[in-house]
Write a protein that holds these residues in place. Structure first.
Motif, PDB file in Angstrom:
ATOM      1  N   ALA A 211      20.891 -29.877 -12.268  1.00  0.00           N
ATOM      2  CA  ALA A 211      20.900 -28.736 -11.350  1.00  0.00           C
ATOM      3  C   ALA A 211      20.800 -27.431 -12.126  1.00  0.00           C
ATOM      4  O   ALA A 211      20.926 -27.394 -13.355  1.00  0.00           O
ATOM      5  N   ALA A 212      20.587 -26.333 -11.404  1.00  0.00           N
ATOM      6  CA  ALA A 212      20.487 -25.013 -12.027  1.00  0.00           C
ATOM      7  C   ALA A 212      21.840 -24.599 -12.619  1.00  0.00           C
ATOM      8  O   ALA A 212      22.900 -24.983 -12.112  1.00  0.00           O
ATOM      9  N   ILE A 213      21.792 -23.823 -13.699  1.00  0.00           N
ATOM     10  CA  ILE A 213      22.988 -23.290 -14.329  1.00  0.00           C
ATOM     11  C   ILE A 213      22.869 -21.775 -14.405  1.00  0.00           C
ATOM     12  O   ILE A 213      21.892 -21.247 -14.942  1.00  0.00           O
ATOM     13  N   LYS A 214      23.866 -21.079 -13.858  1.00  0.00           N
ATOM     14  CA  LYS A 214      23.874 -19.620 -13.915  1.00  0.00           C
ATOM     15  C   LYS A 214      24.388 -19.151 -15.265  1.00  0.00           C
ATOM     16  O   LYS A 214      25.373 -19.675 -15.788  1.00  0.00           O
ATOM     17  N   LEU A 215      23.707 -18.174 -15.839  1.00  0.00           N
ATOM     18  CA  LEU A 215      24.113 -17.575 -17.105  1.00  0.00           C
ATOM     19  C   LEU A 215      24.022 -16.062 -16.984  1.00  0.00           C
ATOM     20  O   LEU A 215      22.923 -15.509 -16.938  1.00  0.00           O
ATOM     21  N   HIS A 216      25.153 -15.422 -16.893  1.00  0.00           N
ATOM     22  CA  HIS A 216      25.195 -13.968 -16.775  1.00  0.00           C
ATOM     23  C   HIS A 216      24.339 -13.536 -15.586  1.00  0.00           C
ATOM     24  O   HIS A 216      24.627 -13.922 -14.464  1.00  0.00           O
ATOM     25  N   ASN A 217      23.283 -12.776 -15.806  1.00  0.00           N
ATOM     26  CA  ASN A 217      22.448 -12.307 -14.701  1.00  0.00           C
ATOM     27  C   ASN A 217      21.209 -13.174 -14.467  1.00  0.00           C
ATOM     28  O   ASN A 217      20.330 -12.808 -13.694  1.00  0.00           O
ATOM     29  N   GLY A 218      21.138 -14.298 -15.142  1.00  0.00           N
ATOM     30  CA  GLY A 218      19.998 -15.185 -14.987  1.00  0.00           C
ATOM     31  C   GLY A 218      20.460 -16.606 -14.752  1.00  0.00           C
ATOM     32  O   GLY A 218      21.638 -16.868 -14.496  1.00  0.00           O
ATOM     33  N   LYS A 219      19.540 -17.548 -14.833  1.00  0.00           N
ATOM     34  CA  LYS A 219      19.911 -18.948 -14.683  1.00  0.00           C
ATOM     35  C   LYS A 219      18.839 -19.843 -15.280  1.00  0.00           C
ATOM     36  O   LYS A 219      17.679 -19.453 -15.421  1.00  0.00           O
TER      37      LYS A 219
END
Length: 281
Positions: A211-219
């Protein structure tokens, strides 16, 4: 393997583990007022690096160590991140974790990162949920010795890794015990403003589901994250170590205002490339 063979292997692991403390002991002190200046990593195999084909370490194992990617991600001036984490923690969590804590505090750190420090205080030996709860409290008690900001991970569901044989079914806590440990960690951290809990369980859940992973202001988009784990289904590969490092820093900068997000390069590919170069002998 017979009892003598296992005992010899355990002693060899502990001897090799102790050597890394000796290697760090003579490093110079360079104190500044920056909260990033002196960072230390403690924990188990996801932090210290592990590759199944290199049980005693090697060049591929070194590429999986979190300190390289933390160094690569943090753009603020800082001393090289020390890494006292070890894949040997499972052999004797209480004794080896205490050694890690002592080494970390002796380094006079400004930040300690223990993403998987508590893993073997919930997993491992524990006939009952109550036994696991008592052992988890022992891990929290050790962390109380940390005198500076601390990032610690919650407990992921690693039960699917029993399919690869990297851990046994007997080592896996019940879902009730795992959830209880995470609830206790949340309660413990809430009473300690310098503690940040990084959602390692959420990270593992997303990676296993691709699945998608969020990282700070992106993913990172869905369909690309399962590739962050090694074939054993438990340990991050070098690219996974880079992404996990950014996840740790994301949690830290959101909760500890002294640690500015502006001091972090949030681009996973660039962090990965720099970290790989730094891991080279």
């Amino acid at each position: 393997m017979n009892l003598i063979g296992r005992s010899f292997t355990n002693l060899l692991f502990v001897f090799l583990f102790t050597l890394q403390f000796v290697a760090h002991a003579g490093e110079p002190t360079n104190l500044t007022h920056s909260p990033w200046n002196k960072m230390v990593v403690i924990g188990a195999s996801a932090s210290g690096g592990f590759v199944l084909s290199e049980p005693f370490g090697g060049t591929n194992t070194t590429k999986c160590k979190l300190n390289h990617y933390l160094d690569a991600a943090i753009t603020a001036p800082h001393a090289p991140v020390k890494n006292f984490a070890t894949a040997m923690l499972f052999l004797s969590p209480d004794a080896i974790a205490a050694q890690e804590i002592a080494a970390a505090t002796n380094s006079r750190p400004t930040l300690v990162i223990g993403a998987d420090f508590l893993f073997w205080f919930c997993y491992g030996d524990g006939p009952t949920d109550a036994d696991r709860a008592r052992h988890f409290e022992a891990g929290l008690k050790l962390l109380e010795r940390i005198p500076c900001p601390l990032v610690v991970g919650d407990i992921p569901d690693a039960s699917s890794a029993t399919n690869t044989g990297i851990i046994s079914i007997a080592q896996v806590p019940s879902e009730t015990a795992r959830r209880a440990a995470n609830a206790r960690l949340k309660q413990w951290a809430a009473a300690r403003p310098r503690v940040t809990v990084v959602p390692l369980a959420e990270f593992m859940r997303a990676v296993k589901a691709n699945a998608a992973i969020k990282l700070h202001n992106g993913k990172l988009p869905a369909g690309e994250t399962r590739a962050l784990l090694q074939a054993d289904g438990l340990h991050p590969n070098p690219r996974g170590a880079a992404v996990l490092s950014l996840g740790i820093l994301d949690a830290l900068t959101k909760t500890q205002k002294r640690f500015s997000a502006a001091a972090v390069d949030w681009k996973p590919d660039e962090v990965f490339q720099r970290g790989i170069k730094q891991s080279a002998p």
